[in-house]
Structures are given as structure tokens and as C-alpha cells.
Design a protein around this motif. Sequence first.
Motif, mmCIF file in Angstrom:
data_model
loop_
_atom_site.group_PDB
_atom_site.id
_atom_site.type_symbol
_atom_site.label_atom_id
_atom_site.label_comp_id
_atom_site.label_asym_id
_atom_site.label_seq_id
_atom_site.Cartn_x
_atom_site.Cartn_y
_atom_site.Cartn_z
ATOM 1 N N LEU A 179 -27.873 18.296 38.977
ATOM 2 C CA LEU A 179 -27.824 17.610 40.481
ATOM 3 C C LEU A 179 -26.273 17.446 40.942
ATOM 4 C CD1 LEU A 179 -31.111 15.700 40.332
ATOM 5 C CD2 LEU A 179 -30.989 17.873 41.302
ATOM 6 N N ALA A 180 -25.725 16.838 40.044
ATOM 7 C CA ALA A 180 -24.267 16.387 40.622
ATOM 8 C C ALA A 180 -23.634 17.693 40.917
ATOM 9 C CB ALA A 180 -23.556 15.487 39.339
ATOM 10 N N LEU A 181 -23.828 18.822 39.964
ATOM 11 C CA LEU A 181 -22.882 19.958 40.290
ATOM 12 C C LEU A 181 -23.399 20.682 41.474
ATOM 13 C CD1 LEU A 181 -22.827 21.356 36.693
ATOM 14 C CD2 LEU A 181 -20.863 20.548 38.094
ATOM 15 N N GLY A 182 -24.895 20.670 41.884
ATOM 16 C CA GLY A 182 -25.356 21.306 42.932
ATOM 17 C C GLY A 182 -25.078 20.382 44.356
ATOM 18 N N LEU A 183 -24.845 18.922 44.293
ATOM 19 C CA LEU A 183 -24.324 18.260 45.253
ATOM 20 C C LEU A 183 -22.920 18.665 45.830
ATOM 21 C CD1 LEU A 183 -26.189 14.878 44.759
ATOM 22 C CD2 LEU A 183 -26.559 16.619 46.710
ATOM 23 N N VAL A 184 -22.086 18.864 44.636
ATOM 24 C CA VAL A 184 -20.481 19.010 45.167
ATOM 25 C C VAL A 184 -20.737 20.540 45.863
ATOM 26 C CG1 VAL A 184 -18.277 19.571 43.992
ATOM 27 C CG2 VAL A 184 -19.661 17.701 43.171
ATOM 28 N N ALA A 185 -21.495 21.459 45.093
ATOM 29 C CA ALA A 185 -21.438 22.854 45.654
ATOM 30 C C ALA A 185 -22.097 22.458 47.361
ATOM 31 C CB ALA A 185 -22.322 23.582 44.989
ATOM 32 N N ALA A 186 -22.878 21.858 47.505
ATOM 33 C CA ALA A 186 -23.562 21.525 48.704
ATOM 34 C C ALA A 186 -22.462 21.093 49.635
ATOM 35 C CB ALA A 186 -24.725 20.670 48.750
ATOM 36 N N ALA A 187 -21.454 20.221 49.335
ATOM 37 C CA ALA A 187 -20.444 19.758 49.992
ATOM 38 C C ALA A 187 -19.689 20.964 50.391
ATOM 39 C CB ALA A 187 -19.814 18.575 49.425
ATOM 40 N N LEU A 188 -19.160 21.734 49.603
ATOM 41 C CA LEU A 188 -18.247 22.736 49.782
ATOM 42 C C LEU A 188 -19.119 23.808 50.594
ATOM 43 C CD1 LEU A 188 -16.917 23.091 46.321
ATOM 44 C CD2 LEU A 188 -15.622 22.198 48.247
ATOM 45 N N PHE A 189 -20.389 24.024 50.538
ATOM 46 C CA PHE A 189 -21.163 24.999 51.291
ATOM 47 C C PHE A 189 -21.114 24.486 52.714
ATOM 48 C CE2 PHE A 189 -23.960 26.550 47.555
ATOM 49 C CZ PHE A 189 -23.372 27.988 47.379
ATOM 50 N N SER A 190 -20.974 23.204 52.992
ATOM 51 C CA SER A 190 -21.283 22.792 54.467
ATOM 52 C C SER A 190 -20.063 23.356 55.402
ATOM 53 C CB SER A 190 -21.198 21.171 54.405
ATOM 54 O OG SER A 190 -20.103 20.721 54.002
ATOM 55 N N VAL A 191 -18.706 23.539 54.692
ATOM 56 C CA VAL A 191 -17.875 24.225 55.332
ATOM 57 C C VAL A 191 -18.166 25.504 55.981
ATOM 58 C CG1 VAL A 191 -15.577 25.347 55.034
ATOM 59 C CG2 VAL A 191 -16.115 23.264 53.686
ATOM 60 N N THR A 192 -19.264 26.394 55.626
ATOM 61 C CA THR A 192 -19.697 27.568 56.175
ATOM 62 C C THR A 192 -20.339 27.093 57.417
ATOM 63 O OG1 THR A 192 -20.148 28.560 53.940
ATOM 64 C CG2 THR A 192 -21.342 29.242 55.940
ATOM 65 N N PHE A 193 -21.204 26.236 57.562
ATOM 66 C CA PHE A 193 -21.690 25.882 58.926
ATOM 67 C C PHE A 193 -20.897 25.389 59.827
ATOM 68 C CE2 PHE A 193 -25.011 24.901 55.355
ATOM 69 C CZ PHE A 193 -25.817 26.320 55.884
#
Length: 306
Positions: A5-19
Amino acid sequence: MSRLLALGLVAAALFSVTFILNRAISLGGGPWQWSAALRYGDMALLLGGWLMVRRGPAYLAVVVRAFVHRLGFWLCTGGVGFGVFYAGCCYAADHAPGWVVAATWQITILLSPLVLRGFGLRVPLRGIVFLLVAFVGIVLINGQRLGDGIGLEQLLHGVVPVVIAAVAYPVGNQLLNRARHRGGPEAALLADPATAVLLPTLGALPFFALLLIATMPPPPTPDQIASTAVVALFAGCLATALFLYARNLSAEPYRIAAVDATQAGEVGFALLGETLLLGEPLPGLVGWLGLAAVTAGLTGFALGRK
């Protein structure tokens, strides 16, 4: 589970750059087709260059041979999981604010278990309950703004493509997961996160080439070229590699769905980014309650497994 989950949340933060950046590109007049195509072209160059430096030309040649050996599989995996997914997101960003796209995208946390069932895997009921809690949080976060009124045309153009993308993404990811866990030389290659992203990225390039040929958009703007390079690095290379690494650590449906659920964090990160960079207001009380529900759903995933 907590590590996943920690790895997924870090990825989510980086993914938000897309939007955030895709919406900024749209407001600046950049064609959505180039936002999609340039990202994956940049990703192929960045990932190929990284593997060339880190693993050497011989390893990169092995990766290319693996791609050619199962060309049809990689064209399908990349075309659906990356091509259809990101074309839908970029099209939507051209017709709706970033928060609408980010909020609608979270439907993938509900569709992911259904996709897994389509692959013959079962997610325990308690997992689906936690997904529903997280999804309710997403609805609350954006409920006040949705209540302000969105026209039918904006709804169709800004929401429907993202719903299609929300199905395509877990389908492509699960095809990749199966290839990773079935054994053999290809599975060993996919243990490397950069390789696991590069192979479907190469498979997506023909899709984007056909998209550009079919739609014939005007040339990209200089700002668009620079912004998509940033998206390619942070969301395309770093976030996708981290997300797929976390997702492919296990073949267990519950763990896979838990990693997929961390994408709910993208809405909070996107709202914060739009507030700081694009002047969007912070959510009110209902929005903060929504963020609490998302946190509760993710915590349930982490603690609810027996």
C-alpha cells in the motif's frame, strides 16, 4: 500488505501529475492526441536509455527480442492497458477539469475486482466492501462541485472516456501480471520494473501512431512537448514502474486489488496540486470527510486481511 500500500500511494502521488499537467496543457491549447502519443514516445526513449546504461546493450537486445517473439501479446497488452487507457484520459482532460477526470478515474477501484473475476480470480467480499468505502470517499470529495452542475456534453466527453480507460487499465495490467507469474525467460525479464513498463510501452506505440494518423491533429505546442516530458518521467516511468512493481509482487487477487485501490489517493493529490498550481479551491467539510473515507478504505485493506 502495508508495504504494498505504501508503494501504491507513492505511485498515486506521482500519477497525479498526469491529471494536473494534462489539464494545464488543454487550457494552453495543446492537442490531446499529442499529449497521449508524446508521453509514451518519451517513455520508450527514457526507459530504453535507462536499461542501456544500467544493464547494457546486450540486455536491451534481449528485451527487444522478447517483444518481437510475442508481438501480438505486447501489442494487445500495451494497446489496451496503455493505449486505450491514456487516450481516454487525455481526451477527457480536453473536455473537463482535472478533478472531474481524477474523480471519475477512481471507478477503476471498483472495476478492478470485476476484471480479476473475468480472469478467473476471486477477491474476498471484505475487500470489495473496503473498495466501496474508498469509492464513497471519492464521491464525497467531489460531491459539492458536481452539485454545481455539469452539462450533458461535458459529462459525456469528460466522463465516458475515463470509464472506458478505467476498464482498459486493469485489463492490461492483469495480462502483464499473468505473464510475470507464469514462469519462463519472459517472467524473469518482467521482474525488472523498467522492463515491465518498457515492453507494453513499445506495444502501445503503434496504437498512438494510428491515433495520430486517423485524427491528424495540429502540431504540439512547445509547452506541451515540455509538459508531456515531465509527465512521461514522473507518471509514466517512475509511477508506473513503482505501481507495477508493487502489483506484481503477488499473484493473490486480494493483494492485487489492494494495490489497485491505492489509486484512490490520486484525487487528493490532484486536488492539492490543482489548488497550488491552477487556483482550484480546497474542498469543504464534505470533501475532507471524503478524504477520511478514502483513508479508512485503504486502512481496511491493510488491516482486514486474515
